[in-house]
Design a protein around this motif. Sequence first.
Motif, PDB file in Angstrom:
ATOM      1  N   LYS A  72      59.933  25.832  66.028  1.00  0.00           N
ATOM      2  CA  LYS A  72      59.778  25.708  67.464  1.00  0.00           C
ATOM      3  C   LYS A  72      61.103  26.002  68.164  1.00  0.00           C
ATOM      4  CE  LYS A  72      57.170  22.476  70.358  1.00  0.00           C
ATOM      5  NZ  LYS A  72      55.753  22.806  70.214  1.00  0.00           N
ATOM      6  N   ALA A  73      62.128  25.406  67.606  1.00  0.00           N
ATOM      7  CA  ALA A  73      63.451  25.613  68.192  1.00  0.00           C
ATOM      8  C   ALA A  73      63.859  27.084  68.115  1.00  0.00           C
ATOM      9  CB  ALA A  73      64.467  24.744  67.466  1.00  0.00           C
ATOM     10  N   GLU A  74      63.576  27.663  66.963  1.00  0.00           N
ATOM     11  CA  GLU A  74      63.979  29.064  66.786  1.00  0.00           C
ATOM     12  C   GLU A  74      63.208  29.990  67.721  1.00  0.00           C
ATOM     13  OE1 GLU A  74      64.028  30.438  62.678  1.00  0.00           O
ATOM     14  OE2 GLU A  74      64.694  28.426  62.080  1.00  0.00           O
ATOM     15  N   LEU A  75      61.934  29.664  67.907  1.00  0.00           N
ATOM     16  CA  LEU A  75      61.113  30.509  68.772  1.00  0.00           C
ATOM     17  C   LEU A  75      61.615  30.488  70.204  1.00  0.00           C
ATOM     18  CD1 LEU A  75      57.524  29.659  67.486  1.00  0.00           C
ATOM     19  CD2 LEU A  75      58.600  31.903  67.454  1.00  0.00           C
ATOM     20  N   ASN A  76      62.177  29.361  70.586  1.00  0.00           N
ATOM     21  CA  ASN A  76      62.666  29.248  71.953  1.00  0.00           C
ATOM     22  C   ASN A  76      64.122  29.650  72.077  1.00  0.00           C
ATOM     23  OD1 ASN A  76      60.271  28.378  73.177  1.00  0.00           O
ATOM     24  ND2 ASN A  76      60.537  26.399  72.144  1.00  0.00           N
ATOM     25  N   SER A  77      64.647  30.236  71.027  1.00  0.00           N
ATOM     26  CA  SER A  77      66.043  30.642  71.046  1.00  0.00           C
ATOM     27  C   SER A  77      66.252  31.783  72.043  1.00  0.00           C
ATOM     28  CB  SER A  77      66.447  31.069  69.637  1.00  0.00           C
ATOM     29  OG  SER A  77      67.511  31.968  69.695  1.00  0.00           O
ATOM     30  N   ASP A  78      67.470  31.931  72.473  1.00  0.00           N
ATOM     31  CA  ASP A  78      67.768  33.006  73.422  1.00  0.00           C
ATOM     32  C   ASP A  78      67.980  34.319  72.719  1.00  0.00           C
ATOM     33  OD1 ASP A  78      67.627  31.194  75.397  1.00  0.00           O
ATOM     34  OD2 ASP A  78      69.777  30.709  75.327  1.00  0.00           O
ATOM     35  N   LYS A  79      68.322  34.216  71.452  1.00  0.00           N
ATOM     36  CA  LYS A  79      68.642  35.453  70.740  1.00  0.00           C
ATOM     37  C   LYS A  79      67.377  36.157  70.288  1.00  0.00           C
ATOM     38  CE  LYS A  79      73.070  33.873  69.055  1.00  0.00           C
ATOM     39  NZ  LYS A  79      73.565  33.059  67.959  1.00  0.00           N
ATOM     40  N   LYS A  80      67.298  37.410  70.611  1.00  0.00           N
ATOM     41  CA  LYS A  80      66.112  38.185  70.276  1.00  0.00           C
ATOM     42  C   LYS A  80      65.867  38.218  68.775  1.00  0.00           C
ATOM     43  CE  LYS A  80      65.296  41.619  73.861  1.00  0.00           C
ATOM     44  NZ  LYS A  80      65.414  43.019  74.212  1.00  0.00           N
ATOM     45  N   GLU A  81      66.943  38.436  68.052  1.00  0.00           N
ATOM     46  CA  GLU A  81      66.791  38.568  66.602  1.00  0.00           C
ATOM     47  C   GLU A  81      66.236  37.296  66.002  1.00  0.00           C
ATOM     48  OE1 GLU A  81      66.738  40.708  64.018  1.00  0.00           O
ATOM     49  OE2 GLU A  81      66.626  42.037  65.757  1.00  0.00           O
ATOM     50  N   LYS A  82      66.757  36.187  66.467  1.00  0.00           N
ATOM     51  CA  LYS A  82      66.345  34.895  65.934  1.00  0.00           C
ATOM     52  C   LYS A  82      64.869  34.647  66.217  1.00  0.00           C
ATOM     53  CE  LYS A  82      68.763  30.890  64.684  1.00  0.00           C
ATOM     54  NZ  LYS A  82      69.939  30.031  64.903  1.00  0.00           N
ATOM     55  N   LYS A  83      64.465  35.020  67.446  1.00  0.00           N
ATOM     56  CA  LYS A  83      63.062  34.889  67.840  1.00  0.00           C
ATOM     57  C   LYS A  83      62.164  35.657  66.878  1.00  0.00           C
ATOM     58  CE  LYS A  83      62.399  34.211  72.761  1.00  0.00           C
ATOM     59  NZ  LYS A  83      62.100  34.832  74.037  1.00  0.00           N
ATOM     60  N   LYS A  84      62.582  36.874  66.642  1.00  0.00           N
ATOM     61  CA  LYS A  84      61.783  37.738  65.790  1.00  0.00           C
ATOM     62  C   LYS A  84      61.674  37.166  64.381  1.00  0.00           C
ATOM     63  CE  LYS A  84      61.856  42.525  64.401  1.00  0.00           C
ATOM     64  NZ  LYS A  84      62.586  43.785  64.568  1.00  0.00           N
TER      65      LYS A  84
END
Lengths: 439, 935
Positions: free
Chosen positions: B19-31
Amino acid sequence: MIGGLFIYNHKGEVLISRVYRDDIGRNAVDAFRVNVIHARQQVRSPVTNIARTSFFHVKRSNIWLAAVTKQNVNAAMVFEFLYKMCDVMTAYFGKISEENIKNNFVLIYELLDEILDFGYPQNSETGALKTFITQTGIKSQSKEEQSQITSQVTGQIGWRREGIKYRRNELFLDVLESVNLLMSPQGQVLSAHVSGRVVMKSYLSGMPECKFGMNDKIVIDKQGKGGASEEAAGKSGGGGGKQSIAIDDCTFHQCVRLSKFDAERSISFIPPDGECELMRYRTTKDIILPFRVIPLVREVGRTKLEVKVVIKSNFKPSLLAQKIEVRIPTPLNTSGVQVICMKGKAKYKASENAIVWKIKRMAGMKESQISAEIELLPTNDKKKWARPPISMNFEVPFAPSGLKVRYLKVFEPKLNYSDHDVIKWVRYIGRSGIYETRC
Amino acid sequence: MTDSKYFTTTKKGEIFELKAELNSDKKEKKKEAVKKVIASMTVGKDVSALFPDVVNCMQTDNLELKKLVYLYLMNYAKSQPDMAIMAVNTFVKDCEDANPLIRALAVRTMGCIRVDKITEYLCEPLRKCLKDEDPYVRKTAAVCVAKLHDINAQLVEDQGFLDTLKDLISDSNPMVVANAVAALSEIAESHPNSNLLDLNPQSINKLLTALNECTEWGQIFILDCLANYTPRDDRESQSICERVTPRLSHANSAVVLSAVKVLMKFMEMLPKDLDYYGTLLKKLAPPLVTLLSAEPELQYVALRNINLIVQKRPEILKHEMKVFFVKYNDPIYVKLEKLDIMIRLASQANIAQVLAELKEYATEVDVDFVRKAVRAIGRCAIKVEQSAERCVSTLLDLIQTKVNYVVQEAIVVIKDIFRKYPNKYESVIATLCENLDSLDEPEARAAMIWIVGEYAERIDNADELLESFLEGFHDESTQVQLQLLTAIVKLFLKKPTETQELVQQVLSLATQDSDNPDLRDRGYIYWRLLSTDPVAAKEVVLAEKPLISEETDLIEPTLLEELICHIGTLASVYHKPPSAFVEGSRGVMHKRLPARTGSGESTESPDVGTAAGGSAPEAAPSIIPSQGDLLGDLLNLDMAPPTTSGPPPPTTGMQMGGMDLLGGGLDSLLGGDLGGSPAMGAGFGAAPAVMPASLNAPVGGGLGDLFDLGGGVGMPMGAYIPPKIVWLPAMKAKGLEISGTFARRAGVIQMELILTNKAMSIMTDFAIQFNRNSFGLAPAGPLQVLTPLGPNQTIEVSLPLSTVGPVMKMDPLNNLQVAVKNNIDVFYFSCQYPISMLFVEDGKMERQVFLATWKDIPNDNESQFQIKDCHLNSDAASSKLQGSNIFTIAKRTVEGQDMLYMSIKLSNGIWVLAELRVQAGNPNYTMTTIRRSGS
């Protein structure tokens, strides 16, 4: 249509699961694992019906691909699609293995979304797919590029894109044949056929129109009727060998215009860029059998077998056969084997229940021999040894069917190169298919 | 960096982390996070809790990420319908995107989300996409209509999407056409009568044009759709076939099989004498053979289909036997299918080769395969008579191997060979008997027992052999027990002296110690048969057996026709109609082959007609009757034999199940005959015209006729004989006219026939046969027509009949089906005999017995009739009736009414008692009859 597609590893763990239809639930994934992958006995059919749900499966090394449906789908199409799916995956990431599938699962989902829509197979030509499923993130495509992609994917020539350019126009033709034989111990041919493929690798600019010709009996006869003298000249000038061969049946890559073949028996097409299998064919008449295997098995009492096998090569002495391997099966209760062979190396492989005799090279019109003494353990097993046939592998530099490429003409009216400028290579390779002699 | 790592995160608190990662600001992390979510989804973990977070990632220009989010949506939207709405805006926006790939992606995904609110929003974008300028979008939208129809059929109709879809069939892009065809075909399947596809010559032409241009898959959709079309005539059919045949050279096996389907179906319409028909047949063989070099799974599909094709049109592949030879390393499913086809193709021409192969297979490893191979040898023997000898010797060789399951399988098939060729190969019995001990499978044991029983007279120690089986009687399977029972009874009938003990033993085992009703019933039947009439028992048990058919497992023709229409599909793989494995309405519609038009029909159908007509009334069907039938026959027989025993047992009615069979019918028959009720009288429809005027009954009836007899006292005594009527008009029998009647003369039932030759040629070789009938009537001798019957000649013959033939209840009860044969043909007719023919001479009951019986019989068995306009006094009536074996037992006069009490006995032992009330001066009599069930 296909309701879902699953990929499992050898343990039955799901690696990919994509459901296309509402009538397929998650429990279908487990049903296949329990009833097929984990089933005790050997798989008795590639199509399994479990609780009114049909599963089609193919196996690639230890990976299971299963398509699921609840409808009366076209079964042949489902299998063709599964094979195609394997081809596409191989083209993208090489061998189909658990590791490769896990490494590329996002790509596979993307592909599955593209090549199956609501269970209906869509364009699955790798050439076209690679233009827009790239796995390199979004490329900023220009409008022209986009419409080019879509028109290619849906177009009449979905297998080739426009605007291909090569400095050197070059093409390679491989005639690959596998010759199959089943011979009785007395040397009578029970069945023999050649299944061949013409594989084309082309590096041609533009949209080249190609025409392929071979020594197909029907074509030659037709031409012969046109000028009888020409035929006579051909006969005298041929210098041995068959002029034409009778092809039982052939099938073509989708780029070949089938209606034209049906009407005129001419093979014309615009090839995909790179490699493609242009044609497959099958012949049964006047096959050159490159090797003859003469077995002699003698049972000496209950505990000993004497085996003598002679192989004779039957082609021009100037040609060389390679990678020759003769596999002589031995009974399960073999305790020891002594082998003497004139040429090559022979070994008894207990794990395979066979004597494997390998010869690196052998010229035409030669013969060689192996003899073996097989010691047997006495058993009280009533069942007789089934005596599997002696099988053989080899590779020869000619086409056992007698097929010859007569021409492959290239026309590209829009670009300034002509047929003469194209560098063409032709190669013939004959391999053993199932080449067996009963003993 | 690889993606496989996403599969390995299994620690707790994972969802939270994601959940935290999905809401991250970094595009790569989201992906990365979305990939992890999808990986978890794949292995079956529930990640629906992340729905809002994943949907938040949807707004992106990264196509890969977008696709992943869409994949997630397709999986979870249904479980989170409210949240799914969040995605709608993005979808609608994407449908307007400049990039056609994104437009298509949006509409494709929306169609997969089965949430009503999303569906509503889908309509407008879908409408636009169906008319999009880009073919890629249109082809995607076409399939989307089918998706929407699956979710909400009404909506699709209301929104007019079907018409738009139909328009797409004329699209310029072949792939759009193909997908539109696929979508329409699917929708049409759930509306069987909608005529949605509206196939007509124009649209067919469009499809055929698109066929040449579209992808391999598109070709399959189009060919499968074409197969549903029925051409108007043979010319249209031919022109379609001509345009489809090039597809036979396609590399894709499914294209080939679908083309084969179209050709097999449309070929039905072509006249057989057409040159093109022959050409087409020849063109079909090579592609079918080529399918056998495909991958094994496809080979399997192809072989299952070839199995159907070979049954429908054996001529296509009759020269291709060799390609079906089994290869050592074929997968087992391919081997078994090949074997099946080999047997179907076996003929005199190739039998030597086939046998050599089969013998080879019988030494393989796979047990199922070996068994099937052995069985196949037996089937060859039965199919190709010339090969029978060789097959038998091959089987004997195999028995010598002593491999247990091979021996057992061989014995099972040898039994069938004995059945097919009686008195030919019995010399091998000795060899078979040697293997008695090794048989442990019920089927093999049963077969061996059958052989011992059937040939008991040739096997010296048959009794010992059978006795040895008897020891473990109760441990045997039912199949073996039944066979053993029958075999011992056979043995007893053949060698009665030394086997009495044995038969008693088996009968008591079967009837007293067994729980199996089949076994018990069969035991009782034999027991009673043997104790009442050993001669009849012999006739029943040792009766000549009907022939066994050559092809055993042929698919029933209507099913075969349906399956031919499904070539290439699952139905053809399962050899079952789609309704057997598809749920709901889809595919339940039965498909049929088109009827042949033109000249073909006239030449073919009569053959079929005569074949069917010829075999139906034949007494001996060419197939082995199932056990149930046999049992039924036995029951019928059991009930029939005439009984002469004295005092009747108390009438229980239930015990004689068979009696009810006749009971109802007999009542109405007697009633009808005696009372002349219109319904029953109809059977004598021809009679009234020739009835004497003195009898003004509205319809002629049995008893009425009996009373009549020319209307006078002093006539010679004799049974009533109805006038002759035409049974078989000359028109129906190629010039042979048969008229006739029945009579009872000196205790013998006679069938009196007049044969008239109204044809131009001489008739000879007459013979007659009856079908089974209610009272077991059968010719007691051959039909005596000794001289040839010339044109316009007439001959009168009288055929004595017996009542010991096989019994079957007919409707009406006195119906008799007759077959008459002469040198020209066999003819069938049916006639009805007056029931009075069956009244026997010893039908006079003792007074005491009569009285007792009259009281005994329940009132239910009573019926009453009025006989009108009969001007005889009671004595005259009584003497007249006596002529027809209706005996007056007693007479009393009550209140001016004469009461006559009479008894009748039927040839099958049934008694009928009657009371006749005659009032002087009243021409109407009242008759009461009662029937005693059985005796």
